[in-house]
Design a protein around this motif. Structure first.
Motif, mmCIF file in Angstrom:
data_model
loop_
_atom_site.group_PDB
_atom_site.id
_atom_site.type_symbol
_atom_site.label_atom_id
_atom_site.label_comp_id
_atom_site.label_asym_id
_atom_site.label_seq_id
_atom_site.Cartn_x
_atom_site.Cartn_y
_atom_site.Cartn_z
ATOM 1 N N PHE A 454 0.866 -1.158 0.076
ATOM 2 C CA PHE A 454 -0.115 -0.064 -0.042
ATOM 3 C C PHE A 454 0.771 1.231 -0.033
ATOM 4 O O PHE A 454 1.522 1.674 0.980
ATOM 5 N N ILE A 455 0.911 1.756 -1.095
ATOM 6 C CA ILE A 455 1.721 3.217 -1.250
ATOM 7 C C ILE A 455 0.802 4.099 -1.768
ATOM 8 O O ILE A 455 -0.222 3.946 -2.059
ATOM 9 N N GLY A 456 1.266 5.256 -1.178
ATOM 10 C CA GLY A 456 0.431 6.519 -1.560
ATOM 11 C C GLY A 456 1.177 7.915 -1.927
ATOM 12 O O GLY A 456 2.492 8.031 -1.372
ATOM 13 N N ILE A 457 0.642 8.838 -2.173
ATOM 14 C CA ILE A 457 1.160 10.151 -2.466
ATOM 15 C C ILE A 457 0.494 11.289 -2.188
ATOM 16 O O ILE A 457 -0.769 11.420 -2.056
ATOM 17 N N GLY A 458 1.041 12.374 -1.473
ATOM 18 C CA GLY A 458 0.363 13.308 -0.956
ATOM 19 C C GLY A 458 1.178 14.619 -1.382
ATOM 20 O O GLY A 458 2.190 14.764 -1.845
ATOM 21 N N VAL A 632 5.949 17.018 -2.340
ATOM 22 C CA VAL A 632 5.141 15.765 -2.527
ATOM 23 C C VAL A 632 5.885 14.680 -1.997
ATOM 24 O O VAL A 632 7.286 14.389 -1.914
ATOM 25 N N ALA A 633 5.095 13.919 -1.099
ATOM 26 C CA ALA A 633 5.738 12.748 -0.324
ATOM 27 C C ALA A 633 5.254 11.614 -0.882
ATOM 28 O O ALA A 633 4.041 11.281 -1.184
ATOM 29 N N GLU A 634 5.969 10.561 -0.909
ATOM 30 C CA GLU A 634 5.335 9.039 -1.460
ATOM 31 C C GLU A 634 5.790 8.116 -0.087
ATOM 32 O O GLU A 634 6.965 8.181 0.085
ATOM 33 N N VAL A 635 4.961 7.413 0.332
ATOM 34 C CA VAL A 635 5.015 6.742 1.519
ATOM 35 C C VAL A 635 4.536 5.445 1.135
ATOM 36 O O VAL A 635 3.648 5.194 0.211
ATOM 37 N N GLU A 636 5.187 4.372 2.013
ATOM 38 C CA GLU A 636 4.229 2.919 2.046
ATOM 39 C C GLU A 636 3.887 2.821 3.302
ATOM 40 O O GLU A 636 4.453 2.771 4.415
ATOM 41 N N VAL A 637 2.504 2.228 3.646
ATOM 42 C CA VAL A 637 1.932 1.965 4.826
ATOM 43 C C VAL A 637 2.052 0.411 5.019
ATOM 44 O O VAL A 637 1.433 -0.264 4.230
ATOM 45 N N ILE A 743 0.722 12.931 5.737
ATOM 46 C CA ILE A 743 -0.567 12.427 6.144
ATOM 47 C C ILE A 743 -1.625 12.270 4.869
ATOM 48 O O ILE A 743 -2.345 11.436 4.826
ATOM 49 N N GLY A 744 -1.486 13.212 4.025
ATOM 50 C CA GLY A 744 -2.316 12.970 2.683
ATOM 51 C C GLY A 744 -1.704 11.701 2.125
ATOM 52 O O GLY A 744 -2.404 11.025 1.567
ATOM 53 N N ALA A 745 -0.366 11.517 1.891
ATOM 54 C CA ALA A 745 -0.065 10.231 1.351
ATOM 55 C C ALA A 745 -0.353 9.156 2.179
ATOM 56 O O ALA A 745 -0.600 8.118 1.405
#
Length: 783
Positions: A454-458, A632-637, A743-745
């Motif tokens: 689960f990756i996301g970008i904010g 711009v942050a890219e994260v994995e949760v 946190i958006g990511a």
């Protein structure tokens, strides 16, 4: 000019001393005969002081004194510490006494001080001071403090409301009545500390023969501190010297004036011996000012296309027990709320309340991270509800470059209309979007989701008011040995202030940067100064350095022309020498010219000649200068543990013309690290009785090296018309939008489970709790 240092990646001049252990911090200053102090602090969040019995402590070996409020200079012992940033909006301008007399209002408040041969004996004796408390009800949560009939944080006040700050423009009611959509959010942002590498520290030495009090302090504001100390001791300002040597981080927490900064000099004068106090980490947790809590209840009105029609809301701000820095943090937060977006109508009411917690002041960002978090959460909400791309909804609302200067419609904390004079907000966002690979992210996201990841970008956009007044000064003086002395009231806590000023002056006077000798943070070096806060030093001290250096250059040219018998237009300055272009290129060194400028005893100067080659300039900015940027942050949760890994982090940052890209890169990278802490780690917990629970780094978490990625940074330079350098502030922009982007990511990564987040920090347990509430684990099991 002999070199172009401005804009070059010059290695910091401060680093050799710091990297080889030769940096001189307050605790490294050794004055013969120094005694050591330990403060007796309140263990109670709220109590009356019935009795202080120090008899046993005074009898202990090595103890020289135990001082209470009655032992201090009269004004210091009986008056509140002056508030440095007062405001007519404050109902109750309450600051603390240097040593509490009758009432304590937070755990860690200073009550007495023990002076002994060493810190060990002082701590032992401090434990022997017996205080009889009448414990009073304490208020821990600012929501409780604001409630009717709440227990009073201060026994003599009618209620706990310190200030109510309304602000508005435009027709808000019409904007909401006519909106196609209205979305509301309730947002909580928790308090945290600065956690500087070096704690606060004070060393004071009094010379009775010269009647001179010298204070070394780990402060961001030595000139302001000297003024406050003169007030509290009722001494002539010129009889006090305050020196801020190397300071191991400030982040705003070392800008206010603290009780310890007053008491230690008073003890040194009373005892006739140097006295030193160095804050330990537990004291930092208990008594160094923090920032936040804030509760936001906000709404956004938009049309059918997602264009903003209006904003409205309220904010509740916990100021802790006192107001040492006024209401600057909540005021900045409220005025920063619109950000880089065109908002036709705006209404916000901020309520500032006392609680029985340590006071809150500024920490890196000073209210702006909270405002940006609230605004960016609303922008993400609009995008989600209208099924728009998150970048697109921001594009539709962003103030354009051709709209500059842009008047927001509010009054900023400097008392001036909030006007963005320069900047290309859309360009900053587009550069960050492009560099981050945002366009192809959705495809990558879908692919890895099939793998169970689960990756996301904010995205986080921000505007920051920097370079605040009233002034900063710089003196430039050519010395007889050819070196160029630069003195300023600006200070350094690791920003490379000395290096950037040296770059500016070296270009102006035409000498190698190695010939520049910089003195910062010493009230004996320059008469007036303000200090380091609000990302102000490049604008104020830098502009003063440019003006002073330019004046000295003109003096050098005039002196060389007289000495060499040529017109001034014939003089060049290269490599620390003034050279006549015509003839056989005669030259004089800067040192020779400085000696000539001193004249000869008994002889008059030539017509037009003035003594010395020096100038002092004080630049006064007309208003705040607004930098901007996009993160711009890219994260994995990991949904099973709530763990968050930041995979990529991109910053497009506009701080105007960049003096030293390497230093600005470091400021941005360090600011992002601070922002990651705010977003994911730092939680200063108190119980319901206002007792602090996280007072060690076992409990209060900070990001470590594996948690902080190497950022991709691009400078989008739009010159600032408000100062001669064209610069804007750069010290806080790395922190301000980080929680919003991160946190958006996280929310984007967990979008399949429908979880929503409106709080910071977002710790793993809170992520897991949100997933549990959403039934995420049942969905994962079914899949």
């Amino acid at each position: 000019m002999s070199a172009n240092y401005f804009g070059a990646r010059v290695t910091r001049l401060e680093d050799p001393a710091l990297l080889t252990g030769r940096g001189r911090f307050v605790d490294d200053v050794g004055v013969p005969g120094t005694l050591h102090a330990c403060f007796v602090r309140s263990p109670q969040a709220h109590a009356r002081i019935r009795r202080i019995d120090a008899a046993a402590a005074r009898k202990m070996p090595g103890v020289h004194a135990v001082l209470t409020a009655d032992d201090l200079p009269p004004r210091m012992g009986s008056s509140q510490i002056p508030m440095l940033v007062p405001s007519p909006l404050i109902r109750t301008p309450r600051t603390q006494l240097a040593l509490a007399r009758d009432e304590v209002c937070y755990v860690g408040q200073t009550i007495a001080v023990v002076i002994a041969d060493d810190r060990y004996r002082a701590e032992d004796a401090a434990g022997a001071v017996d205080i009889d408390f009448d414990i009073l009800p304490a208020v821990s949560d600012c929501r409780d403090a604001a409630a009717p009939g709440a227990a009073r944080v201060h026994g003599d006040l009618a209620d706990n409301v310190a200030a109510v700050v309304p602000m508005s423009y435009g027709d808000v009611d019409a904007a909401f009545a006519n909106a196609a959509h209205v979305f509301e959010e309730n947002i909580f942002q928790h308090r945290g500390g600065a956690m500087t590498l070096e704690g606060r520290a004070v060393l004071a030495s009094y010379d009775g023969v010269a009647d001179m009090l010298t204070v070394w302090s780990a402060t961001q504001t030595p000139h302001l501190g000297r003024g406050t100390l003169a007030d509290l001791t009722e001494r002539n300002l010129e009889s006090i010297r305050v020196i801020a040597p190397f300071v191991g981080g400030g982040f705003g927490t070392k800008a206010p004036y603290y009780a310890e900064e007053a008491v230690i000099p008073a003890a040194a004068m009373k005892l006739g011996r140097p006295v030193k106090w160095v804050e330990d980490r537990r004291e930092h947790f208990l008594s160094a000012t923090q920032e936040r809590d804030q509760y936001w209840s906000v709404a956004i009105a938009v049309d059918a296309e997602g264009k903003i029609l209006g904003l409205r809301g309220s904010m509740l701000h916990d100021t802790g027990a006192y107001l040492p820095w006024g209401i600057i943090v909540p005021y900045i937060a409220a005025t920063t709320f619109p950000g880089p977006y065109a908002v036709p109508a705006f209404r916000m009411e901020t309520t500032v309340v006392f609680t029985n917690r340590v006071p809150t002041t500024v920490v890196r960002g000073a209210g702006r991270p909270q405002a940006v978090f609230a605004m960016e959460r609303l922008m993400d909400r609009v995008a989600r509800e209208l099924n728009l791309d998150r970048a697109e909804v921001r594009r539709r609302n962003m103030i354009r470059a051709d709209q500059m200067p842009y008047s927001v419609g509010l009054v900023f904390r400097d008392g001036k209309p909030l006007v963005y004079t320069s900047g290309d907000f859309p360009k900053s966002m587009e550069r960050a979007i492009e560099l981050s690979g945002y366009a192809g992210f959705h495809e990558r996201q879908e692919r890895v989701r099939k793998e169970g990841r689960f990756i996301g970008i904010g995205i986080g956009n921000y505007v920051e008011g920097t370079g605040l007044g009233p002034f900063e000064g710089v003196t430039v003086r050519v010395l007889p040995n050819g070196k160029v002395a630069v003195a300023t009231g600006a200070t350094t806590q690791g920003q490379g202030t000395g290096t950037t000023l040296a770059q500016i002056v070296a270009d102006q006077v035409g000498c190698p940067i190695e010939d520049i000798v910089v003195t910062v943070g010493d009230t004996a070096a320059i008469a007036q100064g303000v200090g380091a806060f609000a990302s102000r030093q490049a604008i104020n001290a830098g502009s003063s350095a440019l003006i002073a250096g330019g004046s000295v250059r003109r003096q050098i040219v005039a002196a060389a022309a007289r000495a060499l018998g040529v017109v001034e237009d014939e003089i060049d300055i290269e490599g620390g020498r003034a050279i006549a272009r015509s003839g056989n290129r005669q030259s004089l060194s800067l040192g020779e010219l400085a000696r000539l400028a001193q004249g000869m005893p008994g002889f008059s100067f030539a017509p037009g000649q003035k003594p010395g080659l020096e100038h002092t300039a004080y630049f006064t900015p007309p208003q705040a200068s607004y930098c901007n940027g996009t993160h711009v942050a890219e994260v994995e949760v990991d949904p099973l543990t709530g763990g968050v890994t930041i995979l990529n982090y991109t910053v497009a940052h506009d701080s105007g013309n960049v003096i030293n890209p390497m230093i600005v890169d470091g400021q941005v990278q360090g600011g992002v690290a601070h922002g990651i802490g705010n977003a994911l780690f730092e939680w200063m917990k108190y119980d319901g009785h206002a007792q602090p629970l996280t007072t060690t780094f076992q409990d209060y978490l900070l990001p470590s090296a594996p948690d902080v990625p190497r950022c991709t940074i691009e400078h989008v330079e739009t010159p600032n018309p408000l100062n001669p350098l064209g610069v804007k502030g750069a010290g806080e922009g790395g922190t301000i939008p980080a929680p919003a982007a991160i946190i958006g990511a996280i929310e984007d990564a967990l979008a399949p489970f429908g979880v929503r987040f409106a709080e910071a920090p977002l710790t793993p347990d809170r992520i897991v709790a949100a997933l549990q509430a959403a039934g995420a684990y049942e969905k994962m099991a079914e899949a």
